[in-house]
Design an enzyme around this catalytic site. Structure first.
Site, PDB file in Angstrom:
ATOM      1  CB  VAL A  19      40.572  40.400  43.852  1.00  0.00           C
ATOM      2  CG1 VAL A  19      40.280  39.226  42.929  1.00  0.00           C
ATOM      3  CG2 VAL A  19      40.512  39.965  45.314  1.00  0.00           C
ATOM      4  CG  PHE A  20      44.430  41.016  37.838  1.00  0.00           C
ATOM      5  CD1 PHE A  20      44.401  42.334  37.403  1.00  0.00           C
ATOM      6  CD2 PHE A  20      44.692  40.019  36.899  1.00  0.00           C
ATOM      7  CE1 PHE A  20      44.617  42.655  36.067  1.00  0.00           C
ATOM      8  CE2 PHE A  20      44.915  40.325  35.563  1.00  0.00           C
ATOM      9  CZ  PHE A  20      44.879  41.652  35.151  1.00  0.00           C
ATOM     10  N   GLY A  21      41.025  41.175  38.204  1.00  0.00           N
ATOM     11  CA  GLY A  21      40.008  40.648  37.312  1.00  0.00           C
ATOM     12  C   GLY A  21      40.446  40.767  35.866  1.00  0.00           C
ATOM     13  CE1 TYR A  22      42.114  35.227  33.385  1.00  0.00           C
ATOM     14  CE2 TYR A  22      42.648  35.893  35.630  1.00  0.00           C
ATOM     15  CZ  TYR A  22      42.422  34.902  34.698  1.00  0.00           C
ATOM     16  OH  TYR A  22      42.506  33.578  35.083  1.00  0.00           O
ATOM     17  CB  SER A  24      33.187  36.548  34.452  1.00  0.00           C
ATOM     18  OG  SER A  24      33.744  35.870  35.563  1.00  0.00           O
ATOM     19  CD  GLU A  99      36.736  32.532  39.272  1.00  0.00           C
ATOM     20  OE1 GLU A  99      37.317  31.958  38.328  1.00  0.00           O
ATOM     21  OE2 GLU A  99      35.772  33.296  39.100  1.00  0.00           O
TER      22      GLU A  99
END
Length: 197
Positions: A19-22, A24, A99
């Site tokens: 999973v990509f976090g950009y 929070s 989300e």
């Protein structure tokens, strides 16, 4: 992409996901992972163009949070989180709820900062223009003013902005995210935390 289907498919096949976090996720991940990797995705830019009526704002007075906007010339830095196969359904259920404010998912290629590692596919949450909370572009000073007065169940909108800017400086100190850092500067000026030029 249907998140429940992704979770079921990965769970049945015993597959992990990344999973990509950009945003929070970088300072408040909130789900179990076995590894994380710094890197970037291509073809997208990070912008405070999504409204938040839960985490960082309320109905009638939305806060501003980031989404990804397609732009072939840009890339967005962040972290990829490796989720164990057994945890995939639970993690996706959690992320789907977290989300819920207008985000959908895409699978994109992730490029690790460590060039000894190969690129790999990540799941990315993106709020598109078609979602009802999408606010779109605005002059930076207007976005800053909106952030200063916004508060939601997860805290103030200023906290979100400052934590994101701090995280990006720690994560990729050589990367200059002009939109993020200019917005941080304007908000600090409004709060009297930084002198105007």
């Amino acid at each position: 992409m249907n998140l429940e289907t992704v979770g079921e498919d990965c769970g049945k096949k015993g597959k992990e996901i990344w999973v990509f976090g950009y945003a929070s996720f970088l300072w408040k991940t909130g789900f179990p992972y076995q590894d994380k990797v710094v890197g970037f995705i291509k073809g997208y830019m990070r912008r405070f163009w999504q409204g938040s009526t839960d985490h960082r704002g309320v109905p009638g007075s939305p806060g501003r949070v980031v989404t990804l906007i397609e732009n072939e010339q840009e890339c967005t830095w962040g972290e990829a989180y490796q989720v164990n196969p057994a945890d995939v359904p639970e993690v996706l259920a959690y992320l789907n709820h977290r989300e819920r404010g207008g985000y959908t998912t895409r699978e994109l290629m992730f490029y690790p900062q460590d060039r000894s590692r190969n690129e790999f596919i990540v799941l990315v949450y993106i709020a598109t223009e078609s979602n009802p909370l999408y606010l779109g572009p605005a002059p930076l000073h207007e976005i800053a003013q909106q952030i200063v007065v916004s508060q939601g169940e997860s805290g103030s909108n200023t906290e979100y902005l400052f934590e994101l800017a701090k995280s990006m400086r720690l994560l990729a100190p050589s990367v200059i995210d002009e939109h993020l850092f200019e917005l941080e500067k304007k908000v600090k000026e409004l709060l009297g935390l930084e002198e105007k030029d």
